[in-house]
Design an enzyme around this catalytic site. Structure first.
Site, mmCIF file in Angstrom:
data_model
loop_
_atom_site.group_PDB
_atom_site.id
_atom_site.type_symbol
_atom_site.label_atom_id
_atom_site.label_comp_id
_atom_site.label_asym_id
_atom_site.label_seq_id
_atom_site.Cartn_x
_atom_site.Cartn_y
_atom_site.Cartn_z
ATOM 1 N N LYS A 119 32.980 -42.177 -42.646
ATOM 2 C CA LYS A 119 31.793 -42.614 -41.911
ATOM 3 C C LYS A 119 31.741 -44.142 -41.839
ATOM 4 O O LYS A 119 31.587 -44.716 -40.771
ATOM 5 C CB LYS A 119 30.526 -42.089 -42.610
ATOM 6 C CG LYS A 119 29.248 -42.734 -42.083
ATOM 7 C CD LYS A 119 28.002 -42.192 -42.736
ATOM 8 C CE LYS A 119 27.508 -42.937 -43.937
ATOM 9 N NZ LYS A 119 26.860 -44.229 -43.684
ATOM 10 N N ASN A 120 31.871 -44.784 -42.989
ATOM 11 C CA ASN A 120 31.658 -46.228 -43.018
ATOM 12 C C ASN A 120 32.819 -47.026 -42.418
ATOM 13 O O ASN A 120 32.699 -48.230 -42.221
ATOM 14 C CB ASN A 120 31.313 -46.695 -44.433
ATOM 15 C CG ASN A 120 29.922 -46.210 -44.838
ATOM 16 O OD1 ASN A 120 29.124 -45.795 -43.981
ATOM 17 N ND2 ASN A 120 29.627 -46.229 -46.137
ATOM 18 N N CYS B 262 19.333 -46.066 -44.435
ATOM 19 C CA CYS B 262 18.615 -45.359 -45.498
ATOM 20 C C CYS B 262 17.647 -46.297 -46.203
ATOM 21 O O CYS B 262 17.945 -47.482 -46.407
ATOM 22 C CB CYS B 262 19.603 -44.811 -46.524
ATOM 23 S SG CYS B 262 20.455 -43.328 -45.996
ATOM 24 N N ARG C 27 17.468 -54.487 -47.633
ATOM 25 C CA ARG C 27 18.808 -54.626 -47.056
ATOM 26 C C ARG C 27 18.781 -55.744 -46.015
ATOM 27 O O ARG C 27 18.839 -55.488 -44.817
ATOM 28 C CB ARG C 27 19.273 -53.299 -46.444
ATOM 29 C CG ARG C 27 19.356 -52.185 -47.460
ATOM 30 C CD ARG C 27 19.823 -50.888 -46.848
ATOM 31 N NE ARG C 27 21.267 -50.851 -46.662
ATOM 32 C CZ ARG C 27 21.909 -49.785 -46.171
ATOM 33 N NH1 ARG C 27 21.242 -48.715 -45.806
ATOM 34 N NH2 ARG C 27 23.222 -49.805 -46.035
ATOM 35 N N ASP D 82 27.726 -45.383 -53.398
ATOM 36 C CA ASP D 82 27.489 -44.186 -52.578
ATOM 37 C C ASP D 82 27.786 -42.890 -53.330
ATOM 38 O O ASP D 82 27.428 -41.802 -52.868
ATOM 39 C CB ASP D 82 28.326 -44.237 -51.289
ATOM 40 C CG ASP D 82 27.929 -45.407 -50.405
ATOM 41 O OD1 ASP D 82 26.827 -45.946 -50.586
ATOM 42 O OD2 ASP D 82 28.731 -45.792 -49.534
ATOM 43 N N ARG E 99 23.764 -36.901 -41.414
ATOM 44 C CA ARG E 99 24.196 -38.190 -40.882
ATOM 45 C C ARG E 99 25.564 -38.576 -41.425
ATOM 46 O O ARG E 99 26.269 -39.377 -40.819
ATOM 47 C CB ARG E 99 23.206 -39.293 -41.293
ATOM 48 C CG ARG E 99 21.974 -39.384 -40.440
ATOM 49 C CD ARG E 99 21.173 -40.608 -40.819
ATOM 50 N NE ARG E 99 22.079 -41.713 -41.084
ATOM 51 C CZ ARG E 99 21.971 -42.566 -42.092
ATOM 52 N NH1 ARG E 99 20.966 -42.477 -42.933
ATOM 53 N NH2 ARG E 99 22.839 -43.530 -42.271
HETATM 54 N N1 EPU Z 1 22.925 -57.831 -48.934
HETATM 55 C C1 EPU Z 1 22.241 -59.009 -48.787
HETATM 56 N N2 EPU Z 1 22.419 -59.727 -47.650
HETATM 57 C C2 EPU Z 1 23.226 -59.310 -46.649
HETATM 58 C C3 EPU Z 1 23.925 -58.109 -46.803
HETATM 59 C C4 EPU Z 1 23.736 -57.391 -47.958
HETATM 60 O O1 EPU Z 1 21.481 -59.401 -49.654
HETATM 61 O O2 EPU Z 1 23.326 -60.014 -45.644
HETATM 62 C C5 EPU Z 1 22.747 -57.032 -50.148
HETATM 63 C C6 EPU Z 1 21.924 -55.801 -49.841
HETATM 64 O O3 EPU Z 1 20.546 -56.055 -50.028
HETATM 65 C C7 EPU Z 1 22.428 -54.806 -50.842
HETATM 66 C C8 EPU Z 1 23.882 -55.193 -51.030
HETATM 67 O O4 EPU Z 1 23.999 -56.539 -50.571
HETATM 68 O O5 EPU Z 1 21.764 -54.993 -52.072
HETATM 69 C C9 EPU Z 1 24.844 -54.283 -50.320
HETATM 70 O O6 EPU Z 1 24.726 -54.431 -48.990
HETATM 71 P P1 EPU Z 1 25.988 -54.265 -48.076
HETATM 72 O O7 EPU Z 1 25.888 -55.241 -46.961
HETATM 73 O O8 EPU Z 1 27.244 -54.246 -48.871
HETATM 74 O O9 EPU Z 1 25.747 -52.868 -47.533
HETATM 75 P P2 EPU Z 1 25.960 -52.418 -46.092
HETATM 76 O O10 EPU Z 1 27.145 -53.045 -45.485
HETATM 77 O O11 EPU Z 1 24.678 -52.477 -45.383
HETATM 78 C C10 EPU Z 1 27.685 -50.498 -46.525
HETATM 79 C C11 EPU Z 1 27.576 -49.034 -46.292
HETATM 80 C C12 EPU Z 1 26.672 -48.414 -47.357
HETATM 81 C C13 EPU Z 1 27.248 -48.728 -48.721
HETATM 82 C C14 EPU Z 1 27.430 -50.235 -48.893
HETATM 83 C C15 EPU Z 1 28.045 -50.626 -50.208
HETATM 84 C C16 EPU Z 1 27.772 -48.864 -43.910
HETATM 85 C C17 EPU Z 1 27.120 -48.602 -42.609
HETATM 86 N N3 EPU Z 1 27.009 -48.800 -44.986
HETATM 87 O O12 EPU Z 1 26.340 -50.943 -46.384
HETATM 88 O O13 EPU Z 1 26.725 -47.031 -47.136
HETATM 89 O O14 EPU Z 1 26.371 -48.251 -49.711
HETATM 90 O O15 EPU Z 1 28.204 -50.775 -47.815
HETATM 91 O O16 EPU Z 1 29.294 -50.110 -50.312
HETATM 92 O O17 EPU Z 1 28.967 -49.078 -43.980
HETATM 93 C C18 EPU Z 1 26.024 -44.821 -47.391
HETATM 94 O O18 EPU Z 1 27.078 -44.485 -46.814
HETATM 95 O O19 EPU Z 1 25.260 -43.999 -47.959
HETATM 96 C C19 EPU Z 1 25.657 -46.235 -47.416
HETATM 97 C C20 EPU Z 1 24.444 -46.658 -47.727
#
Ligand code: EPU
Length: 416
Positions: A22-23, A116, A121, A304, A396
């Site tokens: 997915k990611n 989610c 975030r 995750d 999802r």
């Molecule tokens: N964060 C910041 N600032 C940013 C970006 C992130 O402070 O600009 C913080 C967030 O608040 C959070 C942490 O960094 O505490 C992780 O955020 P990250 O950006 O790594 O998460 P993401 O890219 O939004 C992806 C996956 C998530 C997965 C995380 C960590 C996607 C669409 N989502 O999220 O997937 O948990 O990386 O590996 O790729 C899931 O699949 O259930 C899911 C939530």
């Protein structure tokens, strides 16, 4: 609203084939629009997040042809128009369009993404990457207007190795002028998947999968092909199902290296697990040892899998500890696990889990995607019937969930 009804206690036997990540796929689809020709993405999972991204592509005017797990995307007809809030809030990954449109047209107008509800975030690191490249960002009521005459390569230092910010930085740098260096980048395999796709288009990216990614900007990107890597979180969830209630349950189409943080912990717990080249076989064991786990970016233990893992820790004899370091509110499953018979205490970002547990089925809620997966696992092992509402969250991220589980002997139905 859909409800998943599970009659627990049935052994899972046979094979489950894992789909595309997915990611990975949710970043590859927006990345496709950077190409000046048609691209093909194979092994795309059949999940609702993908439908939402295709909706955005089609809204922008791209030609999308889906043939089973293969998608062909031709973005030559795309128009750079504002993406409405009602679409962008459907999922977190919509913000990959911010970077891809900015990279291609040097301008984008869109709203804060969805995703989610698992704590704050923010997207500050993504926005920082854009401004390092010279873009101007105007924010008004969750609406972002981002533009530049020219994007110019630069050093981008991420405050934390965020997956989303790393991919957004990559997407915005590939067509920037000159060299960009992304420091403190996230190292997840899905990032390597995206970089490979972009390199297949003619981009010049080195170092993906390490904390320092170097991108030399190019002006054109041609047609290309990519296969989505297997979903390590879907695989991990079914491996946990096997450790809970499997009898030689075979999880096929996996990259075992991507699953090491989980499989090492399972071995430490004394689970019965055999790792092969591209499949893993796992069976239920009666005596599991407690362990301590801390979630971290790759190659650490993935956040995750934290919620699904909690169910297995409940089965170990003694005290396990589980520390969540990525998200501030990823314990909403705990109330429902305790309702089913678990003994879990929450102390700030640490769970103290006292096992073993005899789970008893009852009515529970899927508060978010991985919390839903956690409740599903508890339902599979519980005595009696478990009814999980709001399972749209689970659908999802897990393709053909019912079919895959029924095939290996689960007694599971969806009712509307
Ligand atoms: N964060 C910041 N600032 C940013 C970006 C992130 O402070 O600009 C913080 C967030 O608040 C959070 C942490 O960094 O505490 C992780 O955020 P990250 O950006 O790594 O998460 P993401 O890219 O939004 C992806 C996956 C998530 C997965 C995380 C960590 C996607 C669409 N989502 O999220 O997937 O948990 O990386 O590996 O790729 C899931 O699949 O259930 C899911 C939530």
């Amino acid at each position: 609203m859909k409800t998943l009804v599970i009659e627990g206690g049935h052994l899972l036997e046979g094979e489950i084939t894992i789909g595309g990540a997915k990611n990975g796929a949710v970043a590859l689809i927006p990345a496709a629009l950077l190409s000046d020709e048609e691209v093909t993405i194979e092994n795309v999972p059949n999940i609702s997040d993908i439908d939402a991204l295709i909706e955005i592509l089609e809204y922008l005017g791209a030609k999308v042809i889906s043939q089973g797990t293969k998608i062909k995307i031709d973005s030559r007809t795309i128009e750079n128009k504002e993406i409405p809030e009602s679409i962008s809030t459907k999922l977190r990954a919509s913000y990959y369009f911010m970077a891809a449109l900015l990279g291609k047209f040097k301008k984008v107008v869109m709203y804060f993404p969805g995703g989610c509800n698992i704590g704050k975030r923010p997207i500050d690191q993504t926005l920082k990457a854009f401004s390092e490249l010279g873009a101007t960002i105007i924010e008004e009521d969750n609406k972002y207007t981002i533009f530049a005459d020219e994007l110019i390569g630069n050093n981008i230092y991420l405050d934390m190795p965020s997956v989303g910010a790393t991919i957004n930085a990559l997407l915005s740098c590939v067509k920037a002028k000159g060299r960009s260096v992304i420091e403190n980048a996230a190292k997840e395999p899905e990032i390597v998947n995206v970089a490979t796709f972009l390199n297949n288009m003619g981009a010049s990216i080195t170092g993906a999968g390490t904390s320092r990614i170097i991108v030399d900007g190019v002006s054109n990107l041609k047609g290309s092909y990519i296969e989505v890597i297997p979903d390590r979180i879907e695989a991990g969830t079914y491996i946990l199902a096997g450790a809970l209630i499997g009898n030689n349950l075979k999880i096929k189409n996996v990259i075992p290296r991507h699953l090491e943080a989980l499989t090492m912990k399972l071995k430490q717990m004394g689970a019965s697990i055999k790792i092969n080249k591209d499949f893993i076989t796992v069976s239920k064991t009666n005596h599991l040892k407690p362990v301590s786990i801390k979630t971290l970016g790759y190659p650490g233990f993935p956040t995750d899998l934290q919620q699904p893992m909690t169910v297995l820790l409940c089965m170990a004899s003694g005290l396990s500890k589980l520390e969540e370091t990525i998200y501030e509110n990823r314990f909403q499953n705990v109330t429902y696990l305790n309702k089913m018979g678990a003994n879990i205490e929450i102390n700030d970002n640490v769970l103290k889990i006292k096992g073993p547990t005899t789970f008893v089925g009852c009515d529970v809620l899927a508060t978010d995607l991985r919390a839903g997966a956690c409740m599903l696992l508890a339902g599979l092992v519980a005595k009696g019937q478990t009814r999980i509402t709001k399972i749209e969250h689970i659908l999802r991220g897990y393709e053909n969930l019912l079919e895959k589980l029924k095939e290996v002997g689960a007694k599971i139905e969806i009712i509307e």
